[in-house]
Write a protein that holds these residues in place. Structure first.
Motif, PDB file in Angstrom:
ATOM      1  N   THR A 155     -66.001 -50.692  28.524  1.00 58.50           N
ATOM      2  CA  THR A 155     -65.129 -51.530  29.342  1.00 58.50           C
ATOM      3  C   THR A 155     -63.818 -50.796  29.591  1.00 58.50           C
ATOM      4  O   THR A 155     -63.212 -50.901  30.648  1.00 58.50           O
ATOM      5  N   GLY A 156     -63.407 -50.038  28.561  1.00 58.99           N
ATOM      6  CA  GLY A 156     -62.173 -49.255  28.670  1.00 58.99           C
ATOM      7  C   GLY A 156     -62.268 -47.986  27.840  1.00 58.99           C
ATOM      8  O   GLY A 156     -61.280 -47.520  27.293  1.00 58.99           O
ATOM      9  N   GLY A 157     -63.482 -47.468  27.706  1.00 59.96           N
ATOM     10  CA  GLY A 157     -63.656 -46.220  26.948  1.00 59.96           C
ATOM     11  C   GLY A 157     -64.649 -46.314  25.811  1.00 59.96           C
ATOM     12  O   GLY A 157     -64.889 -45.328  25.105  1.00 59.96           O
ATOM     13  N   SER A 188     -65.911 -58.690  32.898  1.00 61.39           N
ATOM     14  CA  SER A 188     -67.060 -58.472  33.786  1.00 61.39           C
ATOM     15  C   SER A 188     -66.809 -57.457  34.892  1.00 61.39           C
ATOM     16  O   SER A 188     -67.746 -56.829  35.368  1.00 61.39           O
ATOM     17  N   SER A 189     -65.562 -57.279  35.315  1.00 57.76           N
ATOM     18  CA  SER A 189     -65.321 -56.350  36.423  1.00 57.76           C
ATOM     19  C   SER A 189     -65.218 -54.910  35.929  1.00 57.76           C
ATOM     20  O   SER A 189     -65.034 -53.989  36.723  1.00 57.76           O
ATOM     21  N   LEU A 292     -55.763 -57.285  32.595  1.00 56.59           N
ATOM     22  CA  LEU A 292     -56.959 -57.690  33.337  1.00 56.59           C
ATOM     23  C   LEU A 292     -58.122 -57.985  32.385  1.00 56.59           C
ATOM     24  O   LEU A 292     -58.796 -59.008  32.515  1.00 56.59           O
ATOM     25  N   SER A 293     -58.349 -57.091  31.425  1.00 54.86           N
ATOM     26  CA  SER A 293     -59.507 -57.290  30.553  1.00 54.86           C
ATOM     27  C   SER A 293     -59.310 -58.533  29.685  1.00 54.86           C
ATOM     28  O   SER A 293     -60.260 -59.290  29.463  1.00 54.86           O
ATOM     29  N   SER A 294     -58.085 -58.778  29.238  1.00 55.78           N
ATOM     30  CA  SER A 294     -57.860 -59.965  28.408  1.00 55.78           C
ATOM     31  C   SER A 294     -57.978 -61.239  29.250  1.00 55.78           C
ATOM     32  O   SER A 294     -58.471 -62.263  28.765  1.00 55.78           O
ATOM     33  N   SER A 295     -57.538 -61.164  30.500  1.00 57.19           N
ATOM     34  CA  SER A 295     -57.676 -62.341  31.371  1.00 57.19           C
ATOM     35  C   SER A 295     -59.150 -62.683  31.555  1.00 57.19           C
ATOM     36  O   SER A 295     -59.567 -63.840  31.421  1.00 57.19           O
ATOM     37  N   GLU A 296     -59.945 -61.667  31.859  1.00 56.38           N
ATOM     38  CA  GLU A 296     -61.377 -61.917  32.057  1.00 56.38           C
ATOM     39  C   GLU A 296     -62.026 -62.392  30.753  1.00 56.38           C
ATOM     40  O   GLU A 296     -62.880 -63.275  30.758  1.00 56.38           O
ATOM     41  N   ALA A 297     -61.594 -61.798  29.638  1.00 58.41           N
ATOM     42  CA  ALA A 297     -62.174 -62.186  28.347  1.00 58.41           C
ATOM     43  C   ALA A 297     -61.860 -63.643  28.031  1.00 58.41           C
ATOM     44  O   ALA A 297     -62.709 -64.370  27.515  1.00 58.41           O
ATOM     45  N   SER A 298     -60.641 -64.078  28.371  1.00 63.20           N
ATOM     46  CA  SER A 298     -60.277 -65.458  28.023  1.00 63.20           C
ATOM     47  C   SER A 298     -61.190 -66.442  28.755  1.00 63.20           C
ATOM     48  O   SER A 298     -61.531 -67.497  28.222  1.00 63.20           O
ATOM     49  N   LEU A 346     -52.938 -65.748  32.858  1.00 69.70           N
ATOM     50  CA  LEU A 346     -53.537 -66.520  33.958  1.00 69.70           C
ATOM     51  C   LEU A 346     -52.851 -67.868  34.173  1.00 69.70           C
ATOM     52  O   LEU A 346     -53.208 -68.595  35.095  1.00 69.70           O
ATOM     53  N   SER A 347     -51.877 -68.198  33.342  1.00 70.13           N
ATOM     54  CA  SER A 347     -51.237 -69.519  33.468  1.00 70.13           C
ATOM     55  C   SER A 347     -50.443 -69.608  34.760  1.00 70.13           C
ATOM     56  O   SER A 347     -49.906 -68.605  35.238  1.00 70.13           O
TER      57      SER A 347
END
Ligand code: GLN
Length: 454
Positions: A155-157, A188-189, A292-298, A346-347
């Motif tokens: 996802t990031g390495g 996912s992205s 971005l990755s934490s937003s998608e993960a949440s 994302l809030s």
């Protein structure tokens, strides 16, 4: 040699060394031995390079009837998934043998495997050191010769960094080349499944088997998969290599830089040319990635609520507490940190300042790569700023842990393919990884470049 011999050798090795390496979470011994004897009854197999090969699968890919935990307590009892990830199905068709499920950082969040809720996998070259992460089990198992091949996710390495730390070959394919169906989603992205092997040639065979369009994954690309093994036979005469100056500046250990410059010398001798270029926005990649990755993960991890999957808290007396307690008890600290960060980003009121801005940075990074690829065939640099670090060294300092991914993350943000292959050793005897980055869907040129060096 029979398939049963191969599989037996694999388990013998696991029983001898995995107490120290801790690469596996779950073994599939009975079923694997049964499959091996079945395969031994088939005569045909000579033409298929993957026939009967012992394979390890990262524990975030679902395997029918075989426990899949993502190294999280919240999935500790997920013993009986109903279906296989597409990659697992594809490999079953090739008649590989699934030896077991490999350790990882919980939900693939981490760079050292120390976030596993089971055990921290160790680096087979020196067990005082981490194997990298999050596919640490996948890289360590291949390096320790417990399996021939493994699957990781990046996802990031998370394929390339552990491959570098463990001295094996790991490829993150172009986003969309390999189906993500059945891969437990982190971001996912960015998520991609890829092969980890000892040699470049093996790597090409494994990618060949898992690549290709899958109607079950709407982000899977509908393209013709090239013959990767054919690419190995071409030489690198005239190949134009770009070396980003950001990948060799301070922060990169002198011995890592030296190993990369030596590799570039080899390419010169083979008739390739290299020039320094710039990826000016890569300094913002880590910050953008963690937003971005934490937003998608949440969002992705909302499904783990004690109802649909896995462990439900026994301490709840009403429904809301059941959700809350199942999640508080089931997720580890790093996963909670990411969910909180992502939920915050994302809030309403913060979305424009953080998430949207990070998306814009992502576009700038993608443009940086596209610009370089107008004039060059591949980008080459180190995979990581340093060789493996010691167990415990960064565990209390998430920011220095995150910084370790500075050279791998831009590749995921741009969606392009990247490989790590061994290019030397540090003075402490730890492997150093060379990163080769290609154009979208041009894994062939990466294989050609890597094979010439190997
Ligand atoms: N180390 C990075 C992270 O913690 C990358 C993980 C990955 O590629 N799965 O997010």
């Amino acid at each position: 040699i029979t398939v049963s011999d191969l599989v037996a050798a694999s388990y013998e090795r696991i029983h001898a060394v995995d107490d120290q390496v801790k690469a596996f979470i779950t073994l599939n011994e009975e079923a694997a031995r049964a499959k091996a004897s079945e395969l031994d009854k088939q005569v045909d197999g000579a033409s298929n390079p993957l026939f009967g090969i012992p394979l390890g699968v990262k524990d975030n890919m679902v395997t029918k009837g075989l426990r899949t935990t993502c190294a999280s307590q919240i999935l500790d009892n997920f013993n009986d998934p109903l279906y296989n990830a597409t990659v697992v199905d594809k490999l079953e068709e090739e008649n590989t043998v699934t030896i077991g499920k490999l350790n990882m950082d919980e939900f693939a969040m981490g760079s050292s495997n120390e976030n596993s809720s089971y055990a921290a996998t160790r680096n087979p070259w020196n067990t005082d050191y981490v194997p990298g992460g999050s596919s640490g089990g996948s890289a360590a198992a291949v390096a320790a010769r417990e399996v021939f091949f493994s699957l990781g996710s990046d996802t990031g390495g998370s394929i390339r960094q552990p491959a570098a730390f463990c001295g094996v070959v790991g490829l993150k394919p172009t986003y969309g080349l390999v189906s993500r169906f059945g891969l437990v989603a982190f971001a996912s992205s960015l998520d991609q499944i890829g092969p980890i092997t000892k040699s470049v040639e093996d790597n090409a065979h494994l990618l060949q088997a898992i690549a290709g369009h899958d109607p079950m994954d709407s982000t899977s690309a509908n393209i013709e998969v090239p013959d990767y093994s054919a690419a190995l036979k071409q030489d690198v005469k005239g190949l134009r290599i770009a070396v980003p100056k950001e990948y060799l500046q301070e922060g990169v250990a002198p011995e890592v830089k030296e190993a990369v410059l030596q590799a570039l010398k080899v390419y010169e001798d083979l008739g390739a040319t290299w020039e320094e270029v710039s990826l000016p926005h890569s300094q913002y990649a880590v910050a953008a990635y963690y937003l971005l990755s934490s937003s998608e993960a949440s969002a992705n991890l909302a499904r783990f609520d004690g109802v649909r999957y896995g462990v439900r808290s026994e301490n709840a007396t009403n429904m809301l507490d059941m959700f809350k307690l199942s999640r508080s008890e089931g997720f580890g600290d790093e996963v909670k940190r990411r969910i909180m960060l992502g939920t915050f980003a994302l809030s309403s009121g913060y979305y424009d300042a953080y998430y949207k801005k990070a998306q814009k940075v992502r576009t700038l990074i993608k443009n940086d790569f596209e610009k370089v690829f107008e004039d060059y065939d591949v980008i080459v640099g180190p995979t990581t700023p340093t060789p493996a670090f010691k167990v415990g060294e960064k565990v209390d300092d998430p920011l220095t842990m995150y910084a370790n991914d500075i050279l791998t993350i831009p590749v995921n943000l741009a969606g392009v393919p990247g490989m790590s292959l061994p290019c030397g050793f540090s003075s402490d005897g730890l492997p150093i990884g060379l990163q080769i980055i290609g154009k979208h869907f041009d894994e062939s040129t990466i294989y050609r470049t890597a094979y010439a060096f190997e």
